[in-house]
Structure formats: C-alpha cells, structure tokens
Design an enzyme around this catalytic site. Structure first.
Site, short mmCIF file in Angstrom:
data_model
loop_
_atom_site.label_atom_id
_atom_site.label_comp_id
_atom_site.label_asym_id
_atom_site.label_seq_id
_atom_site.Cartn_x
_atom_site.Cartn_y
_atom_site.Cartn_z
N ARG A 134 0.99 -1.05 0.11
CA ARG A 134 0.60 0.44 -0.06
C ARG A 134 0.48 1.04 0.21
O ARG A 134 1.88 1.28 0.66
CB ARG A 134 -0.76 0.15 1.26
CG ARG A 134 -1.67 -1.68 1.75
CD ARG A 134 -2.80 -1.04 2.54
NE ARG A 134 -3.42 -2.12 3.36
CZ ARG A 134 -3.55 -3.45 2.86
NH1 ARG A 134 -1.91 -3.60 3.75
NH2 ARG A 134 -3.92 -4.52 3.67
N LYS A 158 -1.75 -2.90 8.34
CA LYS A 158 -3.02 -2.62 9.25
C LYS A 158 -2.38 -3.10 10.54
O LYS A 158 -2.60 -4.12 10.65
CB LYS A 158 -3.99 -3.07 7.84
CG LYS A 158 -4.11 -1.56 6.39
CD LYS A 158 -5.69 -2.26 5.76
CE LYS A 158 -6.00 -1.64 5.26
NZ LYS A 158 -7.20 -1.37 4.76
N HIS A 227 -3.23 2.45 -5.68
CA HIS A 227 -3.54 1.22 -5.70
C HIS A 227 -4.26 0.28 -7.02
O HIS A 227 -3.77 -1.17 -6.50
CB HIS A 227 -4.61 1.44 -5.10
CG HIS A 227 -5.51 0.08 -4.19
ND1 HIS A 227 -5.37 0.36 -2.51
CD2 HIS A 227 -6.20 0.36 -4.12
CE1 HIS A 227 -4.99 -0.64 -1.92
NE2 HIS A 227 -6.22 -1.19 -2.87
N ARG A 230 -0.59 -2.09 -6.83
CA ARG A 230 -0.80 -2.74 -6.12
C ARG A 230 -2.14 -3.87 -6.37
O ARG A 230 -1.38 -5.19 -6.73
CB ARG A 230 -1.68 -2.51 -4.55
CG ARG A 230 -2.12 -3.58 -3.48
CD ARG A 230 -2.35 -2.51 -2.36
NE ARG A 230 -3.14 -3.94 -1.67
CZ ARG A 230 -2.54 -4.34 -0.82
NH1 ARG A 230 -1.38 -4.37 0.01
NH2 ARG A 230 -3.36 -4.71 -0.41
N HIS A 253 -2.98 -9.06 3.41
CA HIS A 253 -4.23 -9.43 3.48
C HIS A 253 -5.12 -11.01 5.11
O HIS A 253 -4.88 -11.59 4.79
CB HIS A 253 -5.45 -10.19 2.00
CG HIS A 253 -4.87 -9.07 1.21
ND1 HIS A 253 -5.31 -9.89 0.39
CD2 HIS A 253 -5.60 -7.98 1.66
CE1 HIS A 253 -5.51 -8.43 -1.12
NE2 HIS A 253 -5.70 -7.49 -0.50
N TYR A 262 -8.32 -11.56 -7.39
CA TYR A 262 -7.30 -11.28 -8.22
C TYR A 262 -7.19 -12.40 -9.15
O TYR A 262 -7.13 -12.54 -9.93
CB TYR A 262 -6.15 -10.91 -7.60
CG TYR A 262 -5.94 -9.82 -6.67
CD1 TYR A 262 -5.89 -8.68 -7.02
CD2 TYR A 262 -5.78 -9.66 -5.82
CE1 TYR A 262 -6.16 -7.61 -6.92
CE2 TYR A 262 -5.87 -8.31 -4.96
CZ TYR A 262 -5.97 -7.14 -5.92
OH TYR A 262 -6.02 -6.21 -4.86
#
Length: 284
Positions: A134, A158, A227, A230, A253, A262
């Site tokens: 990110r 995150k 993004h 990414r 993730h 994806y």
C-alpha cells in the site's frame, strides 16, 4: 453534507407523491426502498447511503419527540453492494511507465547526491509492482526497515501487523541498495526512507500528484494510482501461477477471500485472450 441533504429531499418527494403522513410505518420504508431500486434505478451504494441517512434522521427525531417513533425500528433491509473488480494496469502501460526513466538526468544516485524526483518516483513504482505494498506502507518506511542488501523489507501494515516482503529483481535490488545506502549516510535508522524535495517524509498525496503528472505526460488514462500498482502486483503474480496464499501473505490480507478477487481478474484476462484467439474461426 450536500449528499445527505439530497437524500432527505428525495425521501420528502416520495412522501409527498405518495401522500404519506406521520406516523410512518415499516411498510412505508419498504416501499421507499422499492422506489429507489425499481423506479429510480439507484445504485446499491446510493440506496444504502440514502437509507442510512434516513434511519439516522428518524433516530434523531425520535430522540427529541417520543410521540414520533422511528419507522426503522423493525425494518431489516439488506442492500447487496457488488464488489468492484480492481483495475490493474495492463502490461503495455507498465512497460511504458518503466521505460519513462531513460535519459542521463534520471540516474538514481551519483556521488552521494539525492536522486531526482522522477528517479525516486520510478524506484517507488518498481517497488510497488514487485511488493504490492500500500502507498502508506511504502511512504512510512524507515531506513532501518530495509535489509542491508535491500532484498527484504519489514512492513508495518493495517492494525500495525508486521510482515516481510521481498525485492526479487537483481537490477532493482542494486538500485534500491544504492539508494538506501545513501539515505543511511544522511539519516539515522529511524529516519524516513523516502523524502520530498525539502528533505521531509514523502507524503502519499505528494506521490499521487507525481503519478498524475506522469500519467499526463505519457497520455495514460485513467491516470495511474498507487493502488492500481498494488492490483497489478497481485494480478501479475496470479497470472504467473503463484499460489493464492502466497499472494495473500505478500499483500497482508487478513482474509483469503479478499485476495481471491484477483483470480477473477485473471479469469477476465483469460476470457479476453480466448476471444481474441477464436480457435473455431482458425479451423474454418
């Protein structure tokens, strides 16, 4: 605030057209939902926002006047918002972006001088492509987060979850190592890795502006965003048959379902390739 006002005006028109009056009922709210969906053909996200706005309004009103209870008290409406497929950057555009670094003015580092803004931008783009970071993760990197040989990066994602990503390309490793070595000579291990023109931490927004300028110069539309790089990193790995769980670990993730989107993107690419080939036509 304008959107919320519009939400309330839309409902006010509905109540006027249908001659509804207080106290409103659960059935009135359900009828409004059908009106948004079927008559106005509103998008799911718009329907959800308008219902949330309305629910908040009625809760506020009921709190001030107990004689006007909220009609949402027993309402259960599920608005299914379809997940948007990510928009990766196609390979030809990626090649054009990476080739934009050519020219003597874009040498990364010479004589311990800072690289040009453009060279740093290209370096960061390459890192985004191979790591899937990110942009906030990239711009928040410290000098100490990169290994001595610049082949590994410790990333704080995150929820402050820590993970390790790798820089696999030898040429990129070499350029990244030279950059990191130069930064280590000029700053402490706790210093930001990427700096702006005045020597402060490069902000994500500044990098976005650089991408917009690069997009404009190369005639790329829609414009480049961090993004999208990414998304491209994940999609390219899937198309190269990388295990989906490995891609999940790379992207940080928490849920595998987030990564599986994806695979759908890659399937879309497969469909386009099959349609272009049109095998049956070659057999005519």
């Amino acid at each position: 605030m304008t959107e919320y006002a519009q939400d309330l005006r839309t409902f006010a028109r509905f109540t006027k057209d249908h001659q509804l009056a207080d106290p409103l009922s659960k059935d009135d709210i359900l009828a409004y939902h059908r009106h948004l969906r079927d008559d106005l053909d509103a998008k799911p996200a718009t329907i959800e926002r308008r219902l949330v706005t309305l629910k908040s309004y009625f809760a506020w009103r009921a709190d001030r006047n107990s004689a006007l209870p909220s009609p949402f008290a027993d309402v259960r409406i599920s608005v299914r918002i379809p997940r948007r497929l990510p928009r990766p950057i196609d390979r030809e555009t990626l090649k054009a972006v990476l080739h934009a670094e050519t020219g003597p003015a874009n040498v990364l580092l010479t004589n311990r001088a800072f690289a040009t803004d453009h060279a740093i931008t290209i370096l960061m783009i390459k890192l985004l492509i191979v790591t899937g970071l990110r942009i906030s993760e990239l711009t928040n990197l410290k000098i100490r987060d990169v290994s001595t040989d610049a082949s590994q990066i410790i990333v704080h994602g995150k929820g402050n979850k820590e993970r390790i990503v790798f820089v696999p390309n030898e040429e990129l490793q070499d350029a990244f190592r030279r950059y990191c070595t130069d930064r280590a000579m000029q700053g402490s291990p706790k210093s930001s890795l990427f700096l702006n023109a005045v020597g402060r931490r490069l902000r994500s927004q500044t990098f976005r502006k650089r991408l917009r300028a690069l997009s404009h110069r190369l005639g790329i539309a829609p414009h480049l965003t961090p993004h999208r790089f990414r998304h491209s990193a994940a999609t390219l790995l899937v198309e190269e048959d990388t295990d989906i769980r490995m891609v999940q670990a790379l992207l940080g993730h928490a849920n595998l379902r987030t990564t599986e989107i994806y695979v759908r993107v890659s399937n879309h690419a497969l469909r386009r390739a099959v349609e272009r080939a049109d095998i049956l036509r070659t057999l005519e």
